[in-house]
Motif scaffolding. Structure first.
Motif, PDB file in Angstrom:
ATOM      1  N   ASP A 178       0.808  -1.221   0.000  1.00 46.38           N
ATOM      2  CA  ASP A 178       0.000   0.000   0.000  1.00 46.38           C
ATOM      3  C   ASP A 178       0.844   1.275   0.000  1.00 46.38           C
ATOM      4  N   LEU A 179       2.172   1.143  -0.048  1.00 51.44           N
ATOM      5  CA  LEU A 179       3.051   2.313   0.043  1.00 51.44           C
ATOM      6  C   LEU A 179       3.817   2.542  -1.259  1.00 51.44           C
ATOM      7  N   ASN A 180       4.004   3.810  -1.582  1.00 49.38           N
ATOM      8  CA  ASN A 180       4.844   4.179  -2.715  1.00 49.38           C
ATOM      9  C   ASN A 180       6.280   4.223  -2.201  1.00 49.38           C
ATOM     10  N   HIS A 181       7.133   3.321  -2.713  1.00 45.79           N
ATOM     11  CA  HIS A 181       8.495   3.225  -2.189  1.00 45.79           C
ATOM     12  C   HIS A 181       9.495   2.930  -3.295  1.00 45.79           C
ATOM     13  N   LEU A 182      10.747   3.219  -2.985  1.00 45.13           N
ATOM     14  CA  LEU A 182      11.850   2.980  -3.900  1.00 45.13           C
ATOM     15  C   LEU A 182      12.887   2.140  -3.178  1.00 45.13           C
ATOM     16  N   TYR A 183      13.344   1.079  -3.811  1.00 40.95           N
ATOM     17  CA  TYR A 183      14.368   0.200  -3.254  1.00 40.95           C
ATOM     18  C   TYR A 183      15.736   0.853  -3.482  1.00 40.95           C
ATOM     19  N   LEU A 184      16.512   1.081  -2.412  1.00 42.31           N
ATOM     20  CA  LEU A 184      17.812   1.741  -2.510  1.00 42.31           C
ATOM     21  C   LEU A 184      18.993   0.774  -2.538  1.00 42.31           C
ATOM     22  N   GLY A 185      18.819  -0.409  -1.995  1.00 36.40           N
ATOM     23  CA  GLY A 185      19.911  -1.375  -1.957  1.00 36.40           C
ATOM     24  C   GLY A 185      19.864  -2.194  -0.680  1.00 36.40           C
ATOM     25  N   THR A 186      20.879  -3.013  -0.497  1.00 35.73           N
ATOM     26  CA  THR A 186      20.949  -3.837   0.710  1.00 35.73           C
ATOM     27  C   THR A 186      21.948  -3.222   1.685  1.00 35.73           C
ATOM     28  N   VAL A 187      21.691  -3.448   2.953  1.00 35.84           N
ATOM     29  CA  VAL A 187      22.582  -2.991   4.012  1.00 35.84           C
ATOM     30  C   VAL A 187      22.730  -4.115   5.032  1.00 35.84           C
ATOM     31  N   GLU A 188      23.761  -4.000   5.837  1.00 36.71           N
ATOM     32  CA  GLU A 188      23.926  -4.931   6.942  1.00 36.71           C
ATOM     33  C   GLU A 188      24.468  -4.166   8.140  1.00 36.71           C
ATOM     34  N   GLY A 189      24.101  -4.652   9.295  1.00 32.28           N
ATOM     35  CA  GLY A 189      24.593  -4.092  10.545  1.00 32.28           C
ATOM     36  C   GLY A 189      25.267  -5.180  11.340  1.00 32.28           C
ATOM     37  N   GLU A 190      26.245  -4.789  12.145  1.00 34.33           N
ATOM     38  CA  GLU A 190      27.046  -5.772  12.862  1.00 34.33           C
ATOM     39  C   GLU A 190      27.147  -5.421  14.339  1.00 34.33           C
ATOM     40  N   SER A 191      27.146  -6.437  15.166  1.00 35.85           N
ATOM     41  CA  SER A 191      27.448  -6.317  16.586  1.00 35.85           C
ATOM     42  C   SER A 191      28.539  -7.338  16.875  1.00 35.85           C
ATOM     43  N   CYS A 192      29.663  -6.881  17.438  1.00 35.17           N
ATOM     44  CA  CYS A 192      30.836  -7.736  17.580  1.00 35.17           C
ATOM     45  C   CYS A 192      31.350  -7.721  19.018  1.00 35.17           C
ATOM     46  N   GLN A 193      31.701  -8.880  19.514  1.00 36.38           N
ATOM     47  CA  GLN A 193      32.382  -9.018  20.799  1.00 36.38           C
ATOM     48  C   GLN A 193      33.849  -9.317  20.480  1.00 36.38           C
ATOM     49  N   LYS A 220      17.055 -11.089   7.782  1.00 37.51           N
ATOM     50  CA  LYS A 220      17.405 -12.045   8.833  1.00 37.51           C
ATOM     51  C   LYS A 220      18.642 -11.560   9.576  1.00 37.51           C
ATOM     52  N   CYS A 221      18.842 -12.123  10.746  1.00 37.17           N
ATOM     53  CA  CYS A 221      20.046 -11.893  11.538  1.00 37.17           C
ATOM     54  C   CYS A 221      20.710 -13.252  11.756  1.00 37.17           C
ATOM     55  N   ALA A 222      22.026 -13.249  11.682  1.00 43.16           N
ATOM     56  CA  ALA A 222      22.774 -14.496  11.859  1.00 43.16           C
ATOM     57  C   ALA A 222      23.855 -14.287  12.908  1.00 43.16           C
ATOM     58  N   GLU A 223      24.104 -15.338  13.699  1.00 42.17           N
ATOM     59  CA  GLU A 223      25.134 -15.294  14.739  1.00 42.17           C
ATOM     60  C   GLU A 223      26.312 -16.158  14.318  1.00 42.17           C
ATOM     61  N   PHE A 224      27.519 -15.605  14.494  1.00 42.44           N
ATOM     62  CA  PHE A 224      28.743 -16.310  14.122  1.00 42.44           C
ATOM     63  C   PHE A 224      29.684 -16.372  15.322  1.00 42.44           C
ATOM     64  N   SER A 225      30.547 -17.380  15.340  1.00 40.17           N
ATOM     65  CA  SER A 225      31.558 -17.529  16.391  1.00 40.17           C
ATOM     66  C   SER A 225      32.942 -17.591  15.761  1.00 40.17           C
ATOM     67  N   ASP A 226      33.918 -17.034  16.490  1.00 41.74           N
ATOM     68  CA  ASP A 226      35.322 -17.072  16.078  1.00 41.74           C
ATOM     69  C   ASP A 226      35.562 -16.563  14.655  1.00 41.74           C
ATOM     70  N   THR A 227      35.000 -15.411  14.347  1.00 42.58           N
ATOM     71  CA  THR A 227      35.286 -14.768  13.069  1.00 42.58           C
ATOM     72  C   THR A 227      36.499 -13.854  13.259  1.00 42.58           C
ATOM     73  N   PRO A 228      37.193 -13.481  12.211  1.00 43.79           N
ATOM     74  CA  PRO A 228      38.357 -12.601  12.372  1.00 43.79           C
ATOM     75  C   PRO A 228      37.980 -11.283  13.067  1.00 43.79           C
ATOM     76  N   GLY A 229      38.598 -11.033  14.204  1.00 43.90           N
ATOM     77  CA  GLY A 229      38.348  -9.811  14.965  1.00 43.90           C
ATOM     78  C   GLY A 229      37.229  -9.912  15.983  1.00 43.90           C
ATOM     79  N   CYS A 230      36.448 -10.978  15.963  1.00 43.45           N
ATOM     80  CA  CYS A 230      35.318 -11.116  16.881  1.00 43.45           C
ATOM     81  C   CYS A 230      35.273 -12.527  17.479  1.00 43.45           C
ATOM     82  N   LEU A 231      35.067 -12.594  18.779  1.00 40.23           N
ATOM     83  CA  LEU A 231      34.809 -13.896  19.402  1.00 40.23           C
ATOM     84  C   LEU A 231      33.425 -14.383  19.005  1.00 40.23           C
ATOM     85  N   LYS A 232      32.462 -13.457  19.096  1.00 45.56           N
ATOM     86  CA  LYS A 232      31.091 -13.718  18.655  1.00 45.56           C
ATOM     87  C   LYS A 232      30.644 -12.497  17.865  1.00 45.56           C
TER      88      LYS A 232
END
Length: 123
Positions: A48-63, A96-108
């Motif tokens: 029901d909305l007039n919208h324009l797709y701008l692209g994909t983005v991602e956000g990160e939270s790192c320990q 979606k959100c995904a959880e990873f372990s032991d990635t470069p620079g992050c424990l989680k």
């Protein structure tokens, strides 16, 4: 008498040559509130909305080390909303959100993937 005691600090501070200094930077202040300008939508709301797709983005939270708090999806979503605002968008759909372990620079690590949108104002 009680009123006079309560008003005394106000009266005396009005006569003082007091300067207020802060370490707030206008850029940091604007950046802090950017996510609030981006609304979260569900895919079915867009019909029901007039919208324009701008692209994909991602956000990160790192320990990065064990002394830091564990990563969370809320922080990752906020980062993604900030990126949408940087693109000039005002809407986002989270895929979606995904959880990873032991990635470069992050424990989680938690990464949230989303679609950036520019939604036209409703009449």
């Amino acid at each position: 008498m009680k009123r006079l005691i309560l008003l005394m600090p106000l009266i005396t501070s009005g006569c003082a040559n007091y300067a207020f200094n802060t370490n707030l930077d206008k850029e940091n202040f604007d950046d802090y509130f950017k996510p609030g300008s981006v609304q979260i939508y569900d895919q079915d709301q867009l019909t029901d909305l007039n919208h324009l797709y701008l692209g994909t983005v991602e956000g990160e939270s790192c320990q990065a080390d064990a002394n830091q708090p564990i990563p969370n999806a809320g922080e990752a979503r906020t980062q993604a909303r900030r990126k949408v605002a940087d693109m000039g968008g005002n809407g986002v759909i989270f895929d979606k959100c995904a959880e990873f372990s032991d990635t470069p620079g992050c424990l989680k690590q938690v990464i949230c993937y989303a679609q950036a949108l520019k939604v036209a104002p409703q009449p």
